[in-house]
Scaffold this motif. Structure first.
Motif, short mmCIF file in Angstrom:
data_model
loop_
_atom_site.label_atom_id
_atom_site.label_comp_id
_atom_site.label_asym_id
_atom_site.label_seq_id
_atom_site.Cartn_x
_atom_site.Cartn_y
_atom_site.Cartn_z
N TRP A 1 -6.47 -3.47 -10.68
CA TRP A 1 -5.87 -4.02 -9.45
C TRP A 1 -6.71 -3.55 -8.27
CZ3 TRP A 1 -4.27 -0.15 -6.13
CH2 TRP A 1 -3.88 1.07 -6.69
N ARG B 1 -7.30 12.91 1.94
CA ARG B 1 -7.71 12.46 0.61
C ARG B 1 -9.11 11.87 0.70
NH1 ARG B 1 -4.97 7.02 -1.21
NH2 ARG B 1 -6.69 7.10 -2.70
N ASN C 1 -0.62 5.31 -7.38
CA ASN C 1 -0.92 6.22 -8.49
C ASN C 1 -0.99 7.63 -7.93
OD1 ASN C 1 -1.09 4.71 -10.85
ND2 ASN C 1 -3.21 4.10 -10.49
N GLU D 1 1.02 13.55 -10.02
CA GLU D 1 1.78 14.74 -9.69
C GLU D 1 3.27 14.41 -9.53
OE1 GLU D 1 -1.20 14.03 -8.65
OE2 GLU D 1 -2.36 15.79 -8.09
N GLN E 1 2.80 9.75 -0.18
CA GLN E 1 2.49 9.06 -1.44
C GLN E 1 1.06 8.55 -1.48
OE1 GLN E 1 4.56 8.03 0.96
NE2 GLN E 1 4.45 5.81 1.27
N PHE F 1 0.84 -1.21 0.00
CA PHE F 1 0.00 0.00 0.00
C PHE F 1 0.88 1.26 0.00
CE2 PHE F 1 -1.94 3.35 2.64
CZ PHE F 1 -3.06 3.65 1.88
#
Ligand SMILES: Nc1nc2c(c(=O)[nH]1)N[C@H]1C(S)=C(S)[C@@H](COP(=O)(O)O)O[C@H]1N2
Ligand SMILES: [Mo]
Length: 322
Positions: A146, A230, A86, A89, A224, A81
Motif C-alpha cells: 500500500w 520518526r 503500522n 509496539e 500513532q 494517514f
C-alpha cells in the motif's frame, strides 16, 4: 562514555526547574526502593487517565513548504494517514490509533551517541527547537504494497548528523525506538526483539532526501504516526522509517535491524523499493493508493531513482531490494 547533557545555563528557567525536579524524583524513587511498588499503588489508587499533554512546539506549524519535494499524485486523505498505521509496539493490526495515545511525550529524552565528537542527550522539544523545520511532500510505500502521499514536516536527517559530528570511522547510523512495555502492549510479546531498531549507512543518512518528521499535514505528529520524531526515507520500504525515536547511534558496525531479525529471509538491511524484485510472498509490481481501490505501478526507488541510485553504485552484490 557518559553522555553530555545540555548544560543547565543553556535552558530557559522554567525548563531547568522541570528537568531538575523530574531527575530528583527518579532518584528519590530509586533510593527509596519503591520503584517496583509504584505501578501497583498507582493501579490501586489512580485509575484516572494521565493528564493531557500540550503539543510540542505547535507554533512552528505549518512550516514553510520546500517546493523541491512535490508529488504528482493526490495527497492521501489526512484521516486515513492518522488511522491506518503500522506500529507493532501497539498491536499488529492497522487500528492502533487509540492504543498509541498511551504514549507520553514529555519528557522525551533523545540520546545521540557512539562514534561522535560529543555525546548528547536532550529533550525532543529542545532538539526540534534547534532544527530548521520545512514541509515536504513525499511518496510513501509500505512493503505490504500500500502507498500514500504525505505532507511531512521536519528537518533533514543530515542536520542531526551535523549536530552529532560523527568521528572518522563511523559508517552507520543506528536508530532506536522507545522501549516501554507499560504503555506499549506489543512490547510484552517476547518473540519480537524490542526495541524496534533500524539503520542506514552514513551516506544514506546524509542524503538530501533522508528526513526526520516531527509533524504531518501542517501539525505536530500524532503518536500513532511516531511522535515526537520518526524517520522518513521515501525511497525505501516503510519499515525503515522508525517511529518514536529515542536514540541515534553512530557506529562502524552494520546495525541488526528489527525486521531482519524477525524474518531474515524476507526483510534485510537495505529495503530499497523495486517493482522487479518480489517479496517472497507477493509481487511488488503495483501498489494500492490509500483512500482508493486504484492500483498503480510501483517505481524503482519509489520514484526517487534519479536522487538516490548513485548511493548504491559498487554495492550491486548486496541484497539492495529486500
Ligand atoms: N517503531 C516502529 N516504527 C515503525 C513501525 C513499527 O512497527 N514500529 N512500522 C513501520 C512500517 S512497516 C510502516 S509502513 C510505517 C508506517 O507509518 P505510518 O503508520 O505513519 O503510516 O512505520 C514504520 N515504522
Ligand atoms: Mo510497512
Amino acid at each position: 562514555m557518559k553522555p553530555i547533557r545540555r548544560p543547565a545555563w543553556a535552558l530557559p528557567e522554567h525548563r531547568v526547574t522541570a528537568e531538575a525536579s523530574w531527575r530528583s524524583r527518579r532518584r528519590f524513587l530509586r533510593e527509596s526502593g519503591s520503584v517496583l511498588g509504584m505501578p501497583l499503588l498507582f493501579g490501586l489508587f489512580n485509575s484516572d487517565p494521565p493528564p493531557p499533554e500540550p503539543p510540542i512546539l505547535p507554533e512552528r506549524y505549518p512550516a514553510p513548504r520546500n517546493p523541491t519535494f512535490t508529488v504528482a499524485r493526490p495527497t492521501t486523505p489526512k484521516e486515513l494517514f492518522l488511522s491506518y498505521n503500522n506500529f507493532y509496539e501497539f498491536g499488529t493490526s492497522k487500528a492502533i490509533r487509540a492504543a498509541a495515545q498511551a504514549l507520553r511525550l514529555r519528557p522525551w529524552w533523545v540520546r545521540i551517541d557512539g562514534m561522535v565528537e560529543r555525546e548528547l542527550e536532550l529533550d525532543a522539544e529542545e532538539l526540534i527547537r534547534r532544527m530548521p523545520l520545512e514541509e515536504r511532500i513525499y511518496r510513501f510505500r509500505c512493503v505490504e504494497a500500500w502507498a500514500a502521499v504525505v505532507p511531512w514536516t521536519g528537518f533533514p536527517l543530515r542536520e542531526l548528523v551535523r549536530l552529532a559530528a560523527p568521528r572518522a570511522g563511523a559508517r552507520y547510523l543506528r536508530v532506536e525506538s522507545f522501549l516501554n512495555p507499560e504503555v506499549a502492549p506489543g512490547q510484552k510479546q517476547p518473540w519480537y526483539p524490542w526495541p524496534y531498531v533500524e539503520g542506514l549507512t552514513l551516506a544514506e543518512a546524509t542524503h538530501e532526501l533522508a528526513f526526520v518528521a516531527t509533524g504531518a499535514y501542517g501539525a505536530p505528529l500524532e503518536r500513532q504516526n511516531g511522535a515526537p520524531l520518526r524517520l522518513v526515507l521515501p525511497w525505501k520500504y516503510g519499515f525503515k522509517s522508525a517511529k518514536s525515536i529515542v536514540r541515534f547511534t553512530f557506529t562502524d558496525t552494520r546495525p541488526r535491524t528489527f525486521w531482519s531479525q524477525v524474518v531474515p529471509q524476507e526483510y534485510g538491511f537495505w529495503a530499497n523499493v523495486n517493482p522487479a524484485v518480489p517479496h517472497p510472498r507477493w509481487s511488488q509490481r503495483t501498489e494500492r493508493l490509500l483512500g482508493s481501490d486504484e492500483r498503480v505501478p510501483t517505481q524503482l526507488f519509489n520514484g526517487y531513482a534519479a536522487w538516490v541510485a548513485e548511493l548504491y553504485r559498487g554495492l550491486e552484490q548486496e541484497p539492495l531490494f529486500m
